[in-house]
Design an enzyme around this catalytic site. Structure first.
Site, PDB file in Angstrom:
ATOM      1  N   HIS A 211       0.841  -1.200   0.000  1.00  0.00           N
ATOM      2  CA  HIS A 211       0.000   0.000   0.000  1.00  0.00           C
ATOM      3  C   HIS A 211       0.876   1.250   0.000  1.00  0.00           C
ATOM      4  O   HIS A 211       2.090   1.173   0.215  1.00  0.00           O
ATOM      5  CB  HIS A 211      -0.907   0.024   1.235  1.00  0.00           C
ATOM      6  N   ASP A 213       0.654   5.144   1.958  1.00  0.00           N
ATOM      7  CA  ASP A 213      -0.107   5.794   3.027  1.00  0.00           C
ATOM      8  C   ASP A 213      -0.874   6.982   2.442  1.00  0.00           C
ATOM      9  O   ASP A 213      -0.408   7.620   1.502  1.00  0.00           O
ATOM     10  CB  ASP A 213       0.840   6.296   4.134  1.00  0.00           C
ATOM     11  N   HIS A 268       4.871   0.196   0.194  1.00  0.00           N
ATOM     12  CA  HIS A 268       5.526  -0.617   1.219  1.00  0.00           C
ATOM     13  C   HIS A 268       4.577  -1.696   1.705  1.00  0.00           C
ATOM     14  O   HIS A 268       3.379  -1.682   1.396  1.00  0.00           O
ATOM     15  CB  HIS A 268       6.026   0.273   2.371  1.00  0.00           C
ATOM     16  N   ARG A 278       5.851  -8.759  16.084  1.00  0.00           N
ATOM     17  CA  ARG A 278       6.513  -7.461  15.858  1.00  0.00           C
ATOM     18  C   ARG A 278       5.575  -6.346  16.310  1.00  0.00           C
ATOM     19  O   ARG A 278       4.365  -6.419  16.077  1.00  0.00           O
ATOM     20  CB  ARG A 278       6.838  -7.289  14.377  1.00  0.00           C
TER      21      ARG A 278
HETATM   22  O1  LIG Z   1       4.175  -1.433  10.899  1.00  0.00           O
HETATM   23  C1  LIG Z   1       4.880  -0.966  10.008  1.00  0.00           C
HETATM   24  O2  LIG Z   1       6.089  -1.166   9.942  1.00  0.00           O
HETATM   25  C2  LIG Z   1       4.261  -0.134   8.922  1.00  0.00           C
HETATM   26  C3  LIG Z   1       2.835   0.238   9.133  1.00  0.00           C
HETATM   27  C4  LIG Z   1       2.248   0.890   7.934  1.00  0.00           C
HETATM   28  O3  LIG Z   1       2.744   0.792   6.848  1.00  0.00           O
HETATM   29  C5  LIG Z   1       1.017   1.698   8.058  1.00  0.00           C
HETATM   30  O4  LIG Z   1       0.440   1.784   9.132  1.00  0.00           O
HETATM   31  O5  LIG Z   1       0.591   2.288   7.055  1.00  0.00           O
HETATM   32 FE   LIG Z   2       1.910   2.255   5.575  1.00  0.00          FE
END
Ligand SMILES: O=C(O)CCC(=O)C(=O)O
Ligand SMILES: [Fe+2]
Length: 332
Positions: A211, A213, A268, A278
């Site tokens: 996705h 952001d 990402h 995690r």
């Molecule tokens: O948890 C992560 O490393 C990334 C989270 C993420 O990409 C998001 O919340 O948009």
């Molecule tokens: Fe993200």
């Protein structure tokens, strides 16, 4: 304590996928990434505008050092998040019945009121999280002590992150020759939010699928030891290594639009691990309520219009279309 009762039922392993139930905190596996870290580094204390400009154009993501957030605060947040997630699923669900903090799982896509946008069960994201809108945070209290401690800690954290987002955005605006006075409202403290995530142990699926952001900027405090974040660079997926006392900044769709596509909203995703959970804590900053984004590549639009379109697309098309919906040549 750490057991599967803390996982939302849909994220519990099926019988044919037994998991290693050792305490994940005992895990001392090797660092999975051996290569030197390729991610550009930006020093907030001695901000180099040229390096920042290149990182925004080539990557849409960078590692921030000398950010001024006390290391103890970053560690406290991580530890408290671990404690919070290790509570039973039912207690987390019950504690978040009322605002401001909401609890979700299976998808990071939420409606403005904090309800998860339901998806095809085949397609779940292996993630649970707390959504913490910053504007109302000081007005409410939570009954559950761990959640209440999280609320207080996030308020302190948000002050630092708001300072960082404003400093970075002002430098980016200068690099882009934007009219700073007119663009101040593009990063609004009032619309900011923090998401606290846990990615459970599993050997199927993605923690978060590919996705971009929707934010202007997103700033990530990731687990010091567990990798998971991957970023797309020249059609290749790269691991974003966890390095203690650094933050990862990524540019979102609003920044790409504000920059008329000179800067990139980076694709990402997050992978999961069958042996270890995690934790990550992500701060997002958005334009102020009703602020119209003007750019040469897109029709004028507000963030609320963008968000409504994204939510409609997720429901009808099944995924986020994003910025292409607002390009000049698209029908409205
Ligand atoms: O948890 C992560 O490393 C990334 C989270 C993420 O990409 C998001 O919340 O948009
Ligand atoms: Fe993200």
């Amino acid at each position: 304590m750490n057991n599967l009762d803390s996982y939302p039922p849909t994220l519990r392993p099926k019988n044919n996928h037994p998991l290693n139930l050792d305490d994940p905190n005992d895990f001392k596996g090797p660092d999975p990434i051996q290569d030197p870290d390729p991610v550009p580094i930006i020093d907030l204390h001695c901000l180099d505008h040229k390096n920042l400009d290149e990182a925004c154009k080539d990557w849409g993501l960078f590692r921030l050092v000398n950010h001024g957030v006390p290391l103890t605060l970053l560690e406290q947040l991580q530890n408290l998040a671990k404690q919070l997630f290790s509570l039973s699923f039912e207690s987390k669900q019950e504690a978040c019945n009322e605002k401001p903090i909401t609890y979700f799982w299976g998808t990071p896509a939420l409606t403005p009121s904090g309800t998860a946008i339901t998806r095809d069960p085949q397609n779940i994201n292996w993630v649970e999280g707390f959504d913490v809108p910053l504007c109302q945070l000081s007005q409410f209290q939570h009954q559950l002590p761990t959640l209440e401690s999280m609320r207080v800690l996030v308020m302190e954290y948000a002050t630092h992150l708001s300072r960082i987002a404003t400093t970075l955005f002002e430098a980016m605006s200068k690099n882009l020759n934007l009219n700073l006075k007119a663009t101040k409202s593009y990063v609004s403290e009032k619309t900011g939010m923090v998401r606290v995530y846990r990615y459970p142990r599993t050997d199927v699926g993605w923690g978060m699928e590919v996705h971009t952001d929707s934010s202007v900027l997103s700033i990530l405090n990731q687990d010091d030891f567990v990798s998971g974040l991957q970023v797309l660079k020249h059609d290749q997926w790269l691991n974003v290594k966890p390095i203690s006392n650094t933050l990862i900044v990524n540019l979102g769709d609003m920044m790409q639009a504000i920059s008329s596509d000179k800067y990139k909203s980076v694709s990402h995703r997050v992978k999961v691990d069958k042996d270890i959970e995690r934790i990550s804590i992500c701060y997002f900053v958005f334009p102020g309520e009703g602020v119209v984004i003007e750019s040469s590549k897109y029709k004028p639009f507000t963030y609320n219009e963008f968000r409504a379109q994204v939510q409609q697309d997720i429901k009808t098309v099944g995924y986020k279309v994003g910025l292409p919906r607002f390009q000049h040549n698209q029908d409205s």
